[in-house]
Design an enzyme around this catalytic site. Structure first.
Site, PDB file in Angstrom:
ATOM      1  CB  THR A 101       4.946  -0.010  -6.804  1.00 13.95           C
ATOM      2  OG1 THR A 101       4.230  -0.714  -5.796  1.00 13.95           O
ATOM      3  CG2 THR A 101       4.323   1.345  -6.989  1.00 13.95           C
ATOM      4  CB  THR A 178       9.402  -1.416  -2.179  1.00 12.85           C
ATOM      5  OG1 THR A 178       8.009  -1.283  -1.932  1.00 12.85           O
ATOM      6  CG2 THR A 178       9.824  -0.492  -3.282  1.00 12.85           C
ATOM      7  CG  ASP A 179       5.567  -4.894   0.182  1.00 13.77           C
ATOM      8  OD1 ASP A 179       5.780  -3.663   0.091  1.00 13.77           O
ATOM      9  OD2 ASP A 179       4.435  -5.375   0.367  1.00 13.77           O
ATOM     10  CE  LYS A 256       8.146  -0.662   1.744  1.00 15.92           C
ATOM     11  NZ  LYS A 256       7.126  -1.173   0.827  1.00 15.92           N
TER      12      LYS A 256
END
Lengths: 445, 606
Positions: A101, A178-179, A256
């Site tokens: 992202t 980020t996942d 996360k």
């Protein structure tokens, strides 16, 4: 996705292409605007027009519709400004951009599909950095969203990182989706041996096309982390929902924990390494972190890919383990319940994992248990079921996160297949992944 | 003066939930439960450019604080979660309004992100979609076109604004809002008011819009021949629209005059050369400047060649060109400026000081100057903004977004371009099927005129009918009358008068539900209770009692004829024989249980 064949044919016949000005008359109303690409969802028999007001609208095609071309391509799509490497007396860092992202860009012409920015474009979006650091090199080995990462990409990043870290830089920043950012941070923590400079992994939860982009502050704080005396792999992301400071969290003790919040990355069974404000103020919250030193970083990237991460849950099918054994897996990490239990003495014997775990161990597969509670330590001696597993030879991974245990087992098995050596390595904290002393304050930060 | 005048009406919808999340769409009356702080960045739009309004706001580098409220703000408003599906109820109401305005619907809705960098949306954009175009509305001066009917998110409410930032409340953000833009063929200010009223009435006729302060507001778009489009935001009082329009026309004409005058004067090239004048005022008696210097601030100024007299030119009542320039300075964060066309004696400047300033700025006759004081960095930025605006005087009217302040308006920011729109990729396009629209068409509400006619038929007089049309309870009123067949006049009286009186007396009338009212009016229609009993029963119902309980406990049922007769003959036997006296005594004793009309018949009074 493109327009329907019918629309496509008509547009071709009238020599109208996406981006051209068009006048469409339908049911007695005239619409003028730019023809937009058909985005991937919705009805392909609906034309999308961007009106002068900026609004996009969809007009269903019918044979009575009149379409005329106005002016040719009015897209004044300017190339994104790019940051260029300049001589500067500011401390040097390097950047490895891998996608995600933080590097995403909506490509309106190709139909809303997100494309990924070049590192030069990412830097340009962060004017804050210019007064803090300078870039030695901007690298991009590949550009993918993080759900598409695999150990092969970790190895590539690690090799590139070691090379950069051994050059004249203060530290290295890696931008990443980020996942699975916490998988990569764990992998780099194990793969970058003899780390003597800081490595920051940075992502964004809001894309750069919006005014509320969070990646710029993450990046600014990461830059300050790289100027600190730490020499650890850390994820640097928003600590709260506000744009005030970031946490730098050790790469093996971070996860996360939210699908979409800016402050999704939380330390688990650990304190954050540091609290970093975007103006550079840095407060170290941990004392015992690895310090910057002279030396050479080695990329030790050997990795066994035949390692699986499995979750035990009420009603889970023990045959899943058989499947992995038959597929010649070398290691299995089980996310066991709480202290480290899995269905064992079940009413229906078919539901017990016991025979399968036994079989796996007998066939030389390393079986390790981490807790699906995430917080807290495993302990095989409290309940009978766990004691049974322990007797079989299951490794209880202390307070390691399941994802970290998975990455670590892959890395360890890449180096040795000897059972006792594997056990010893798994139970030795190599990159801060085991916290020998859990304290009150380390829960739910 | 020929002017192009258009209005935009913004109306909040009375949906239960917000447009893109499950928060309640009512503004909270609680204290905020949490705050978050954010900064905004200017970003490039779909076509590559950065919107001027967005770039401008980012340059101000402000911090935004968002207040969160239980039940009416969630992670979606905080920009911490993607939007949920579009609120169907809001879309249906918008389609209904589009039909009432004879607008043509678009076939597929594309939700757009409209960049807002003033912080009024935590995401940096407001979600909006165009639902209908090309409508029209009848007015006394001919039809006025409806350019667009949009459904969008309401912005966050401002709690407090100061130099370094703004505090917003997120309970308002995301409430469904209809935006209706007319074409620019409104004739004048009075006509603008009529159009706004007509649209307002049409919106209310749906019964699905919020009422109360701030729930509807108007923006004006005005340009005169040779002028430029100016958007005046936030006119809430319709009575002020005519004056607001007239003043804007005056302002634009005056700016054109200034332009022509400047061209005549032909002052040559302008160079921005601000001079630090702090030293010249080191011993000043001017209180304002003295304070600034004492706080370590600076006083700076620059020369405006050939501008003498123009800064004092009145654009609107009590609003000079100098005031206009001051608006640009204020936006940058200084408290204002001083210019040479003002009565400078009032500031307490000495002649020597003025002579020194004139010298330092190299002003000759015919020139004007601008002075500004405050924190050095801000003053420099303010003067730059003022200089640039002054230069634009050569072009006449500047495209601006302004804010209504009573009958006048002040500068807010540059007018945004179409760059500020780009697609909301988190919401898929929504196809509107013809069938769906036809279903809505079948249930379109009556127009206000049609409604009034119906009220007359139900026995309401002119005054009561008009009062009911303006009441938020008109749908409730219609439902009660239609369901219970009770006489309209009584129902209207209870809703418009008794309920208000009860509220004033401190009864919790908001807790009286529609079902309670329907039950009471059915009993009334069946002659089981009288009008006085309805009012009495409502008191207890507002305290949580059921209708049946209340009637029983308070003995509110009407007496039947035999009982009435018995009571009347008892009175007569006690010596009260005058029918009028019997009537008033009966009413005095049994007000709740006697229907006056029946009693009149019985005792024979008129």
């Amino acid at each position: 996705m493109a327009y329907s064949k019918e629309i496509d044919g008509i547009l071709k016949a009238k020599r109208i292409s996406v981006g051209d000005g068009a006048r469409i008359t339908t049911s007695g109303v005239v619409y003028e605007g730019l023809l937009m690409p058909r985005i991937e969802v919705g009805d392909d028999n609906v034309l999308i027009l961007k009106l002068q007001s900026g609004y996009n609208i969809g007009l269903e095609y019918s044979s009575s519709m009149q379409i005329e071309k106005m002016e040719a391509n009015a897209f004044s799509e300017k190339p994104t400004p790019r940051y260029s490497l300049k001589k500067s007396s500011l401390p040097k860092i390097s950047l490895i951009a891998t996608g995600g992202t933080i590097a995403s860009k909506i490509d309106y012409r190709l139909g809303g599909v997100k494309s990924l920015l070049e590192p030069q474009e990412i830097c340009q979006a962060m004017p804050e950095l210019v007064n803090v650091i300078s870039f030695k090199s901007l690298l991009s080995p590949f550009k993918i969203f993080s759900e598409n990462m695999s150990p092969v990409e970790w190895q590539k990043i690690a090799a590139l990182a070691a090379k950069e870290l051994n050059s004249d830089i203060k530290g290295l920043v890696i931008t990443h989706g980020t996942d699975t950012l916490h998988f990569t941070s764990a992998a780099l923590s194990f793969m970058l041996k003899n780390l003597c400079k800081p490595v920051a992994l940075v992502g964004a939860q809001r894309s750069p096309d919006r005014g509320s982009f969070d990646g710029a502050m993450n990046m600014a704080c990461a830059a300050h982390y790289l100027l600190s005396d730490a020499a650890e792999v850390a994820i640097v992301m928003h600590a709260t929902s506000s744009d005030d400071y970031c946490y730098a969290i050790r790469g093996t003790k971070v996860r996360k924990m939210h699908t979409s919040r800016r402050d999704a990355f939380r330390p688990v069974n650990d304190l954050p390494l540091a609290k970093i404000y975007s103006n550079g103020r840095t407060e170290f919250l941990k004392k015992n972190y690895r310090k910057r030193s002279a030396g050479k970083v080695v990329a030790d990237t050997a990795f066994e890919k035949k390692v699986a991460l499995l979750k035990a849950y009420p009603g889970s099918e023990p045959g899943l383990v058989d499947f992995l054994i038959d597929k010649k897996y070398k290691g299995i990490v089980v996310e066991a319940t709480a202290l480290g239990q899995i269905p064992t003495f079940t009413f229906d014997k078919k539901n017990s994992w016991l025979p399968q775990i036994k079989r796996a161990v007998e066939e030389g597969i390393i079986v390790a248990f981490a807790t699906q509670c995430l917080y807290g330590r495993t302990n095989p001696f409290v309940y009978e079921t766990a004691r049974e597993m322990y007797r079989l030879g299951v490794i209880y991974c202390e307070d390691m996160l399941p994802e970290v245990a998975y990455v670590k087992l892959g890395w360890v098995l890449g180096h040795t297949r000897k059972k006792e050596e594997v056990r010893k390595l798994m139970l030795t904290s190599l990159a801060g992944e085991i916290n020998p002393m859990l304290t009150e304050e380390e829960f739910l930060i | 003066m020929k002017a192009k005048i258009g209005i935009e009406v913004h109306q909040r919808l009375a949906t239960e939930r917000k447009l893109f999340c499950n928060c309640s769409s009512t503004v909270s009356n609680e204290v905020p439960c949490l705050t978050v702080k954010r900064r905004m960045r200017a970003v490039a739009g779909e076509l590559g450019g950065v919107d001027p309004a967005a770039a401008f706001e980012m340059s101000r580098g402000r911090e935004f604080t968002y207040q969160l409220f239980k039940n009416s703000s969630c992670l979606v408003e905080c920009d911490e979660e993607p939007p949920h599906e579009l609120n169907k109820e809001a879309l249906e109401t918008t389609l209904e309004v589009a039909l009432l305005l004879n607008a043509k619907r678009v076939n597929e809705l594309h939700v757009m992100r409209k960049t807002v960098v003033d912080g009024s949306a935590a995401s940096g954009f407001q979600r909006t979609m165009l639902v209908g175009t090309d409508g029209s509305i009848k007015t006394s001066r001919g039809p006025v076109g409806i350019l667009s009917v949009c459904l969008e998110e309401e912005s966050a409410g401002i709690v407090e604004a100061f130099e370094a930032g703004t505090v917003y409340r997120l309970d308002r953000l995301g409430i469904p809002l209809i935006e209706i833009a007319t074409s620019s063929n409104i004739v004048d200010g009075a006509h603008a008011r009529e159009v706004a009223e007509k649209i307002g009435m049409l919106l209310r006729s749906t019964g699905k819009v919020q009422r109360g302060i701030g729930t509807i507001r108007q923006d004006l778009n005005i340009s005169i021949e040779g002028g430029a489009r100016t958007e005046i935001k936030g006119a809430q009082e319709l009575e002020l629209l005519p004056k607001l329009v007239d003043n804007e026309i005056r302002r634009q004409s005056a700016l054109i005059e200034i332009k022509n005058e400047l061209k005549k004067r032909n002052p040559g090239k302008f160079v921005f050369a601000p001079v630090d004048l702090s030293h010249a005022f080191s011993k000043t008696h001017c209180g304002i400047l003295k304070k600034i210097l004492e706080r370590g601030g600076a006083i700076m100024g620059f020369r405006l060649p050939a501008f003498s007299g123009l800064l004092g030119r009145e654009l609107m009542p009590n609003h000079r060109f100098g005031t206009e320039l001051s608006g640009y300075a204020k936006v940058v964060g200084v408290s204002g400026l001083i210019h040479s066309d003002e009565g400078l004696e009032a500031y307490g400047f000495s002649e020597a000081e003025l002579a020194e300033v004139t010298k330092l700025l190299s002003c000759s006759s015919g020139d004007a100057f601008i002075l500004c004081g405050g924190e050095r960095k801000r003053v420099a930025a303010a003067l730059k903004a003022v200089f640039e605006r002054a230069l634009q005087a050569f072009e006449g009217v500047v495209k601006e977004t302004r804010r209504a302040e009573g009958e006048l308006s002040v500068y807010l920011r540059p007018l945004p371009g179409s760059q500020r729109m780009y697609p909301e990729t988190d919401v898929t396009p929504i196809k509107i099927e013809r069938k769906e629209v036809e279903e809505i068409r079948k249930k379109l509400p009556l127009s206000c005129d049609e409604r009034k006619k119906k009220y007359f038929e139900w026995g309401l007089g002119q005054v009561l009918a008009e009062k009911m049309l303006k009441s938020p309870d008109f749908t409730l009123f219609e439902e009660i009358v239609e369901k219970t067949r009770a006489e309209g006049k009584t129902v209207a009286g209870i809703l418009l008068e008794s309920m208000v009186a009860l509220r004033r007396e401190g009864f919790a009338v908001d807790s009286i539900e529609k079902q309670h009212l329907i039950e009471l009016f059915s009993l009334y229609k069946k002659n089981r209770i009288g009008k006085a009993a309805i009012e009495e029963a409502l008191k207890d119902v507002s305290r949580g009692k059921s209708v049946q309980e209340t009637i029983k406990e308070k003995n509110l049922e009407l007496f039947d004829d035999p009982k009435l007769k018995k009571l009347v003959s008892e009175l007569r036997s006690q010596g009260i024989s005058d029918p009028k006296q019997v009537f008033s005594e009966m009413m005095r004793r049994y007000r709740m249980n006697v229907d006056p009309k029946r009693l009149q018949l019985l005792v024979g009074v008129k």
